[in-house]
Design a protein around this motif. Sequence first.
Motif, PDB file in Angstrom:
ATOM      1  N   ASP A 184    -130.660 -38.059   3.889  1.00  0.00           N
ATOM      2  CA  ASP A 184    -130.114 -38.081   2.525  1.00  0.00           C
ATOM      3  C   ASP A 184    -129.207 -39.286   2.302  1.00  0.00           C
ATOM      4  O   ASP A 184    -128.656 -39.446   1.204  1.00  0.00           O
ATOM      5  CB  ASP A 184    -129.327 -36.801   2.252  1.00  0.00           C
ATOM      6  CG  ASP A 184    -130.236 -35.602   2.057  1.00  0.00           C
ATOM      7  OD1 ASP A 184    -131.277 -35.769   1.398  1.00  0.00           O
ATOM      8  OD2 ASP A 184    -129.915 -34.522   2.563  1.00  0.00           O
ATOM      9  N   GLY A 185    -129.030 -40.103   3.325  1.00  0.00           N
ATOM     10  CA  GLY A 185    -128.163 -41.266   3.181  1.00  0.00           C
ATOM     11  C   GLY A 185    -126.726 -40.998   3.562  1.00  0.00           C
ATOM     12  O   GLY A 185    -125.867 -41.873   3.376  1.00  0.00           O
ATOM     13  N   ASP A 186    -126.426 -39.801   4.068  1.00  0.00           N
ATOM     14  CA  ASP A 186    -125.062 -39.506   4.513  1.00  0.00           C
ATOM     15  C   ASP A 186    -124.715 -40.390   5.706  1.00  0.00           C
ATOM     16  O   ASP A 186    -125.506 -40.520   6.645  1.00  0.00           O
ATOM     17  CB  ASP A 186    -124.944 -38.036   4.929  1.00  0.00           C
ATOM     18  CG  ASP A 186    -125.294 -37.099   3.790  1.00  0.00           C
ATOM     19  OD1 ASP A 186    -124.857 -37.368   2.658  1.00  0.00           O
ATOM     20  OD2 ASP A 186    -126.009 -36.107   4.019  1.00  0.00           O
ATOM     21  N   PRO A 187    -123.539 -41.000   5.720  1.00  0.00           N
ATOM     22  CA  PRO A 187    -123.170 -41.871   6.845  1.00  0.00           C
ATOM     23  C   PRO A 187    -122.799 -41.044   8.071  1.00  0.00           C
ATOM     24  O   PRO A 187    -122.460 -39.852   7.958  1.00  0.00           O
ATOM     25  CB  PRO A 187    -121.958 -42.633   6.300  1.00  0.00           C
ATOM     26  CG  PRO A 187    -121.347 -41.703   5.300  1.00  0.00           C
ATOM     27  CD  PRO A 187    -122.500 -40.964   4.667  1.00  0.00           C
ATOM     28  N   PRO A 188    -122.853 -41.656   9.254  1.00  0.00           N
ATOM     29  CA  PRO A 188    -122.404 -40.943  10.461  1.00  0.00           C
ATOM     30  C   PRO A 188    -120.912 -40.634  10.384  1.00  0.00           C
ATOM     31  O   PRO A 188    -120.163 -41.292   9.659  1.00  0.00           O
ATOM     32  CB  PRO A 188    -122.705 -41.938  11.592  1.00  0.00           C
ATOM     33  CG  PRO A 188    -123.651 -42.933  11.009  1.00  0.00           C
ATOM     34  CD  PRO A 188    -123.355 -42.993   9.552  1.00  0.00           C
ATOM     35  N   ALA A 189    -120.503 -39.619  11.124  1.00  0.00           N
ATOM     36  CA  ALA A 189    -119.072 -39.335  11.235  1.00  0.00           C
ATOM     37  C   ALA A 189    -118.385 -40.493  11.954  1.00  0.00           C
ATOM     38  O   ALA A 189    -119.037 -41.332  12.588  1.00  0.00           O
ATOM     39  CB  ALA A 189    -118.866 -38.029  12.007  1.00  0.00           C
ATOM     40  N   ALA A 190    -117.085 -40.558  11.850  1.00  0.00           N
ATOM     41  CA  ALA A 190    -116.338 -41.623  12.519  1.00  0.00           C
ATOM     42  C   ALA A 190    -116.618 -41.587  14.017  1.00  0.00           C
ATOM     43  O   ALA A 190    -116.870 -40.527  14.604  1.00  0.00           O
ATOM     44  CB  ALA A 190    -114.849 -41.465  12.255  1.00  0.00           C
ATOM     45  N   MET A 191    -116.578 -42.755  14.640  1.00  0.00           N
ATOM     46  CA  MET A 191    -116.979 -42.862  16.048  1.00  0.00           C
ATOM     47  C   MET A 191    -116.089 -42.037  16.976  1.00  0.00           C
ATOM     48  O   MET A 191    -116.496 -41.696  18.083  1.00  0.00           O
ATOM     49  CB  MET A 191    -117.007 -44.328  16.471  1.00  0.00           C
ATOM     50  CG  MET A 191    -115.661 -45.017  16.526  1.00  0.00           C
ATOM     51  SD  MET A 191    -115.793 -46.756  17.018  1.00  0.00           S
ATOM     52  CE  MET A 191    -116.298 -47.494  15.482  1.00  0.00           C
ATOM     53  N   ARG A 192    -114.896 -41.710  16.521  1.00  0.00           N
ATOM     54  CA  ARG A 192    -114.012 -40.906  17.378  1.00  0.00           C
ATOM     55  C   ARG A 192    -114.449 -39.450  17.441  1.00  0.00           C
ATOM     56  O   ARG A 192    -113.992 -38.693  18.293  1.00  0.00           O
ATOM     57  CB  ARG A 192    -112.568 -41.008  16.894  1.00  0.00           C
ATOM     58  CG  ARG A 192    -112.330 -40.459  15.489  1.00  0.00           C
ATOM     59  CD  ARG A 192    -110.884 -40.663  15.048  1.00  0.00           C
ATOM     60  NE  ARG A 192    -110.632 -40.177  13.696  1.00  0.00           N
ATOM     61  CZ  ARG A 192    -110.837 -40.873  12.601  1.00  0.00           C
ATOM     62  NH1 ARG A 192    -111.324 -42.102  12.699  1.00  0.00           N
ATOM     63  NH2 ARG A 192    -110.567 -40.374  11.402  1.00  0.00           N
ATOM     64  N   TYR A 193    -115.347 -39.053  16.513  1.00  0.00           N
ATOM     65  CA  TYR A 193    -115.803 -37.659  16.482  1.00  0.00           C
ATOM     66  C   TYR A 193    -117.155 -37.463  17.160  1.00  0.00           C
ATOM     67  O   TYR A 193    -117.501 -36.341  17.514  1.00  0.00           O
ATOM     68  CB  TYR A 193    -115.918 -37.168  15.034  1.00  0.00           C
ATOM     69  CG  TYR A 193    -114.608 -37.155  14.288  1.00  0.00           C
ATOM     70  CD1 TYR A 193    -113.506 -36.463  14.787  1.00  0.00           C
ATOM     71  CD2 TYR A 193    -114.462 -37.843  13.092  1.00  0.00           C
ATOM     72  CE1 TYR A 193    -112.296 -36.454  14.111  1.00  0.00           C
ATOM     73  CE2 TYR A 193    -113.270 -37.844  12.401  1.00  0.00           C
ATOM     74  CZ  TYR A 193    -112.185 -37.152  12.914  1.00  0.00           C
ATOM     75  OH  TYR A 193    -110.993 -37.150  12.252  1.00  0.00           O
ATOM     76  N   THR A 194    -117.940 -38.497  17.298  1.00  0.00           N
ATOM     77  CA  THR A 194    -119.288 -38.350  17.843  1.00  0.00           C
ATOM     78  C   THR A 194    -119.328 -38.754  19.311  1.00  0.00           C
ATOM     79  O   THR A 194    -118.465 -39.503  19.797  1.00  0.00           O
ATOM     80  CB  THR A 194    -120.295 -39.200  17.056  1.00  0.00           C
ATOM     81  OG1 THR A 194    -119.923 -40.579  17.160  1.00  0.00           O
ATOM     82  CG2 THR A 194    -120.331 -38.791  15.597  1.00  0.00           C
ATOM     83  N   GLU A 195    -120.343 -38.255  20.005  1.00  0.00           N
ATOM     84  CA  GLU A 195    -120.534 -38.578  21.420  1.00  0.00           C
ATOM     85  C   GLU A 195    -121.981 -38.991  21.630  1.00  0.00           C
ATOM     86  O   GLU A 195    -122.865 -38.614  20.851  1.00  0.00           O
ATOM     87  CB  GLU A 195    -120.188 -37.376  22.307  1.00  0.00           C
ATOM     88  CG  GLU A 195    -118.730 -36.954  22.198  1.00  0.00           C
ATOM     89  CD  GLU A 195    -118.426 -35.738  23.066  1.00  0.00           C
ATOM     90  OE1 GLU A 195    -119.394 -35.050  23.470  1.00  0.00           O
ATOM     91  OE2 GLU A 195    -117.247 -35.483  23.340  1.00  0.00           O
TER      92      GLU A 195
END
Length: 815
Positions: free
Chosen positions: A118-129
């Motif tokens: 849907d074009g939603d951006p990724p979460a901030a890099m501090r939240y993803t692994e």
Amino acid sequence: MSSDTPDAPARRVETARIEQEMEQSYIDYAMSVIAGRALPDVRDGLKPVHRRILYAMHEAGVSSRSSHRKSSSIVGSTMGDYHPHGDSAIYDALARMAQDFSMRYPLVDGQGNFGSIDGDPPAAMRYTEARMAPIAEELLEDIEKDTVDFSPNYDDRMEEPEVLPSALPNLLVNGSSGIAVGMSTNVPPHNLGEVIDATVHLIHNPDCTVEDLMEHVTGPDFPTGANIVGRNAIHQAYKTGRGRLRVRAELEVEDGDKIVVTELPYQANKSRLVERIADDVNEGKLEGIRDLRDESDRDGIRIVIQLKRGTDPELVKNQLLESHLESTFGVINLALVDGEPRVLDLKETLEAYLDHRRAVVRRRSEYDLAEAEDRAHILEGRLTALEHVDDVVDVIQDAEDRDDAKAALREAYDFSEAQVEHIVSMQLGSLTSMETEAIEDEYEDVQARIDRLTEILEHESELLGVIEEELLEIKDEYDDDRRTTILEDEGEVTREDLIAEEDVVVVVSEDDYIKRMPLSQFRAQRRGGKGIIGTDLKEGDQVSSVFVANTHDYLLCFTNHGQVYELKTYQVPEMSRTARGKSAVNLLDLAEDEEITAVVNTADLDAEESGYLTMATRHGRVKRTGVEEFENILSTGIRAVELEEGDALVDVEVTDGTRDLVVATAGGMSIRFDEEEVRSMGRSARGVGGIKLQEGDEVTGIAAVDAAEHEWLLTVTDNGYGKRTAIEDYRQQSRYGKGLIDIKTDERNGPACTIEAVGPGDHLVVMSERGQIMRTRVEDVSTFGRNTMGVTVMELHEGDDVASVAVVPERRVEA
């Protein structure tokens, strides 16, 4: 120090011309973007940022078998050690490698929100692994065995690989897209099993054709599935490296009153797509739709379009396909080969990959052979020592120290330094008969390995056999079913399908007679010739314009009144050279005194991501308008530019925001300036001043200079004279100046009638008002500086003048 002795900093100052310095700096920047950021390498299919991310993960031990690591940690390591650019760019690249809707075979195993279709951006890099996906490890396999070259990183603290070993053809498998300076790449993803089968076929049949390989690679295989309509476009893309694929959503009618979409074209934004359909329904552009719902979930896409009672579902389906659910994927199979950008066909792409794997397997075999020979050498020493174990023990016991023992053993048994070092370090437990048997078995295994590695290095067929075996193992491990379906183009046969695709010359007269002739009828002549008859004019009529196009091209025809019309080349009647032509009234709704003054090929517009149509008028005004303003052209034409009384549109060029514009006048003046000095404006605008005209002078043309394609500006005068001049001779100025003298317009030359940006290999088609036509090579027109007379380009009959000049780019010149 003497007072007249220059200080050290002053001695280091060098004088340079600013235009030369800017040119060199821009070239350095362009090559940095091309080779160091935007284009993938044909060998591993990766851009530098992706390669560095994967290598940083490899070095940090973030494998598919390790635990996930914070994305910010991976980004920080990559940025600090290998990629000194913005962290957001690195994270965007990392996130894309984890998106199963972007990558056919994701290289990163992500945990957390990495964006959506849907074009939603990724979460901030501090939240993803993240961690490496198993298939990514295949790209790095054996990198520690000297299989690829390494180079210093940006600060010389450590080294990074110039390319990954890449045990699979990743460029075709996962595709790539990027925009560099003056070029772009757009490689579609493919099914891994199909690509490996084609590679194996090439190994066994090095003389095979692209058609042979297409028996294995049937077409791109997008991660979002959908359908590719027609095989001809696929064949064109694989044969030439360029093509335009029609990608259609998967949809079907359910229960007779609703259309359900289950797969979308690659890179489509689902949320935006649904919004656009809803907007068209609300505005009345789409009729028969009662409701629209997005029922998509984790299991897949499901967009439900509820129809009104009595609505024909097939009619709505066709409307949706035409406006929203069918898109074009422009294939540009461009990649770096030996550090240089090249457009490759399917076979060339696989050949380049195979050459890389040959080098990798050879270097790996040499590395393994050296290690095996070293081990065999040690084992030979141990076996010799075990055969004389009592004497060896006595020698060691009688020695005063370790060095004496090693010297005595070397003297007694001719051991090497490495062998005696190992022998004196052996434990007593290794002297048992069982240990001796194990050493003998290991020596036999090592010797067999040496023999095998030697065979691989000495015989090309064995080396290729290793490559094939490893490819088939990867296929067994990662192959899956094709997602994208290839549909036959079942549309009705149109007139376009019955017209042979060829380049033609289109001639238009002032009395609106029009015709086309094959370009091949006009062989290239030396400059200065009279040419041949190109059209037979009725009395009082004369040629107004000539242009070159392909029969399948769609053209935008701009007139002196500032109108633009759309024309399909094949609709122009094909006639002989001596024919007058047919009235254009049924093709273009031109006014009585309206003439075509410029033609733009829509294929040139499609090549630009966000291009402009840049126009010049007789009174010196210049205007840029986005190409999106010309998407829907009525049969009666639309307004392209608003003109002042007495003014006329004289020329139009396609630009991309990075080019220089050169405006030329009948009086032989010209001015060069950056196109960004002309702000983009709507179709109804009049434009801004481009050049200050002297009294009685008028603009005759505009040229858009592409540094990667053009070397000269070519000027032709009414009396048939002309010249080539290096683009560097026209220094860049500010818009709306008087400009510089381009060519002398004395009695011999007459007024200048056109200016064109040309490059090596281009051809000119020059046509006179009385219908004489001549084709000549650009290089046949002599090179002169500005403010010179030029040479005869075309010899004209008395009373005749040059009417129009068309350029045939080198890429369209027949071999």
